[in-house]
Design a protein around this motif. Structure first.
Motif: not given
Length: 662
Positions: A448-454
């Motif tokens: 999940l750009p710019p600063d996230g992931i799942e």
């Protein structure tokens, strides 16, 4: 048992020792002369043979610089020697060949006509890996340039080649340094390959002509023990040879030492006899000799072998420009290992060792290369300077959202990460840590750009249970993403099949995201997903959306369109659904995630649809503590799953995949 697919390539077969004559008889069909090893004049010589009894049964050889002798082995091996003084060059590039006839016609005009030549049909038996490489070198010399050596071309075209794997070696061998052996590799230019065992021969076809012969032999499929014994015998030979020469950078090192004093030193021992060039399987220097009739009206021009060591080889109008032995030796050695690269794109040496054995004064080219152009000494290791790499150091990530997926599986959305953490490939994983628990390796289920992931995590133990019990706003330590992910490049322009079940959908979800984002660049996309119940489905809403939109073909018995009442649709597993499908996978790649037994069964089902193992990628699960290949926990044979995987092409795993205890 006859080979059931006589026209096919691939597969290892076994020919009993007592039936080797059948092979010799087939090689001699169609008028071929069979050339093989035999004992003559106290050495192994390649000559015409008819029967197994002509082969050097029980003979081996001892070789050293300037020394050769035959010895009894104490067994019945037919190919237990290394190489003799002669090479196959004698038959593909004979020492004396009539090329043309020149004559004065009655009117005084000079006329030429090609010499009449009889090009024999030959079958070579017992060609070693270094000798195959030598044939390939001469192919480049004579057939790879703007002009073709037509006599060589005709002889090579008429030669059928049966290679023999090296299960023995001499002290003079250095094929391992030259990259030419001891293994007979695929595409080396042979038709059949034999590996000799005590009971017989493991035999493989390498060309349509070889497959046709193999199909007519009384062979049986090689057992696992026979195949392993064959591979181990060749591997043991490689170990015994070692790597006597460091060839990296050798050309430049040698050409930089043209004035080295060693050239004069070796010339004091060299008697310029030319034995090294005569024994060499790649040396191609020739001259022309002429014989005339008594009247002097007709002359036959013959191509004859020559040597750069011959005193008149470099004679020109102004004299011999290599009049000194040190110049001749330098010419030969630098041509073999340096300027040959400039001319033909390869070395002129295959490491057979003949030039060492058959040098009357025992000059060893390996020693000369080391003395004249030694490998650069290993530089001291650089001082360690830490390099900032966000993927190796833990970063703090904040939990922005938590979403339950099933009774034991939760998706955490993390935020506040740097670009290095969110710019990963589908299939990579991160190490997730809490201070009071060991880190857990978790596949990224969405970037999940710019600063996230799942991360989609099943609570399978204390660490993952603690992570999934966190609340929004809590923080965790993240290191990664690391590992080899799903390669999307092989899928461009092809159909794609994705197969998984349960939580195995999580590592594949970023791949599906990429496929959807560039949907027009792929053919049909098919997803096979299995779950025990509808409540055990991951990302159920997304699956329904993908299915209803038609963006991909989803097969899952719990989709709404398949259900009847509260029950599931057709009770087929993903594997059985693939077995019963009608699509053609000849132009498809596949990505599979699940328990190894499930992935084994899936690969069989995919093969039935036409997707071979080299177009199937799987992801493996092993215990990981460091994620960087340092701790050793995740080792699987020669692989570290964390850095060499977790995603592998199935064919690259070989027999490691699915083997118990590996």
């Amino acid at each position: 048992m006859l080979n059931p697919t006589p026209g096919a390539l691939g597969g290892a077969w076994f020919l009993p020792r007592a039936r080797l004559q059948d092979l010799l008889d087939l090689l001699r069909e169609d008028g071929r002369r069979l050339i093989g090893p035999t004992v003559a004049d106290g050495a192994i010589a390649y000559d015409e043979i008819d029967r197994v009894e002509d082969l050097p049964r029980g003979w081996g050889d001892e070789q050293a610089p300037g020394r050769y002798r035959l010895v009894r082995r104490g067994d019945e091996r037919l190919f237990g020697y290394v190489v003799g003084p002669g090479s196959w060059k004698r038959f593909t590039y004979p020492p004396r060949v009539p090329m043309s006839v020149a004559r004065y016609e009655k009117n005084g005009e000079v006329a030429y006509r090609p010499a009449q030549k009889d090009i024999p049909k030959l079958a070579f038996l017992g060609v070693r890996a270094c000798e195959l490489a030598a044939l390939a070198v001469q192919d480049r010399v004579f057939l790879g340039g703007p002009f073709v050596e037509t006599d060589y071309q005709a002889r090579r075209r008429e030669a059928l080649v049966v290679a023999v794997q090296c299960t023995t070696c001499a002290s003079t061998c250095f094929c391992t340094s030259m990259g030419t052996g001891p293994e007979v590799k695929a595409g080396a230019g042979h038709d059949l390959a034999l590996t000799e065992l005590d009971a017989g021969f493991v035999i493989e076809a390498a060309s349509p002509a070889g497959a046709q012969i193999l199909g007519r032999l009384p062979v049986s499929a090689a057992t696992l023990e026979q195949s392993v014994a064959a591979v181990q015998a060749v591997a043991a030979t490689r170990t015994r040879i070692g790597k006597p020469i460091e060839t990296a950078g050798l050309r430049d090192r040698l050409m930089a030492k043209l004035d080295h004093p060693r050239w004069a030193e070796v010339a004091n021992r060299c008697i310029t006899c030319g034995n090294c060039t005569l024994a060499c399987p790649t040396c191609f220097c020739t001259g022309v000799s002429r014989s005339t009739d008594l009247a002097g009206t007709e002359a036959v021009n013959e191509r004859v072998w020559d040597s750069c060591f011959s005193p008149g080889f470099a004679r020109v109008a102004g004299g011999d420009f290599r009049s000194q032995p040190k110049h001749r030796y330098r010419q030969w050695l630098t041509h073999k290992f340096a300027s040959w690269w400039d001319q033909f794109g390869s070395s002129g040496c295959t490491g057979c060792g003949r030039c060492i054995t058959w040098c009357p004064v025992g000059i060893d080219v390996r020693e000369e290369l080391q003395a004249i152009a030694p490998a650069e000494p290993n530089l001291p290791p650089p001082r360690f300077e830490p390099v900032a790499d966000d993927r190796q150091a833990y970063a703090t990530a904040r939990i922005a959202d938590i979403r339950p997926e099933t009774h034991d599986t939760t998706t955490l959305r993390l935020a506040g990460l740097d670009a290095a953490h969110v710019d990963g490939r589908p299939g990579q994983f991160v190490m997730v840590g809490l201070p009071n628990h060991p880190a857990a390796a978790i596949s990224v289920s969405r970037y999940l750009p710019p600063d996230g992931i799942e991360l989609t995590i099943r609570a399978a133990g204390p660490a993952t249970a603690a992570i999934t019990a966190l609340a929004a706003g809590d923080t965790v330590g993240i290191r990664g993403p690391v590992g080899i992910g799903w390669p999307i490049e092989p899928a461009y322009g092809k159909d794609v099949v994705v197969v998984t079940g349960g939580t195995g959908l999580a590592p594949l979800r970023p791949l599906l995201d990429r496929l959807i984002a560039a949907r027009e660049q792929f053919g049909a996309v098919r997803l096979y997903y299995g779950a025990r119940t509808a409540q055990d489905m991951l990302f159920a809403d997304e699956l329904e959306q993908w299915d209803q939109s038609g963006i991909m073909e989803v097969t899952c018995r719990w989709l709404r369109r398949h259900r009847t009442g509260d029950g599931a649709g057709a009770g087929r597993s993903t594997v059985s659904a693939i077995h019963q499908a009608s699509w053609d996978g000849a132009n498809a790649v596949a990505y599979v995630c699940g328990p190894e037994r499930m992935m084994e069964a899936t690969s069989i089902a995919l093969a039935g649809r036409g997707i071979a193992r080299d177009r199937v990628w799987v992801t493996l699960e092993r215990h990981m503590e460091c994620g960087l290949g340092f701790c050793g926990h995740c080792q699987m044979g020669r692989f570290f799953i964390c850095k060499d995987g977790p995603v592998f092409r199935l064919s690259d795993l070989g027999d490691l995949f699915g083997r118990e205890g590996i």
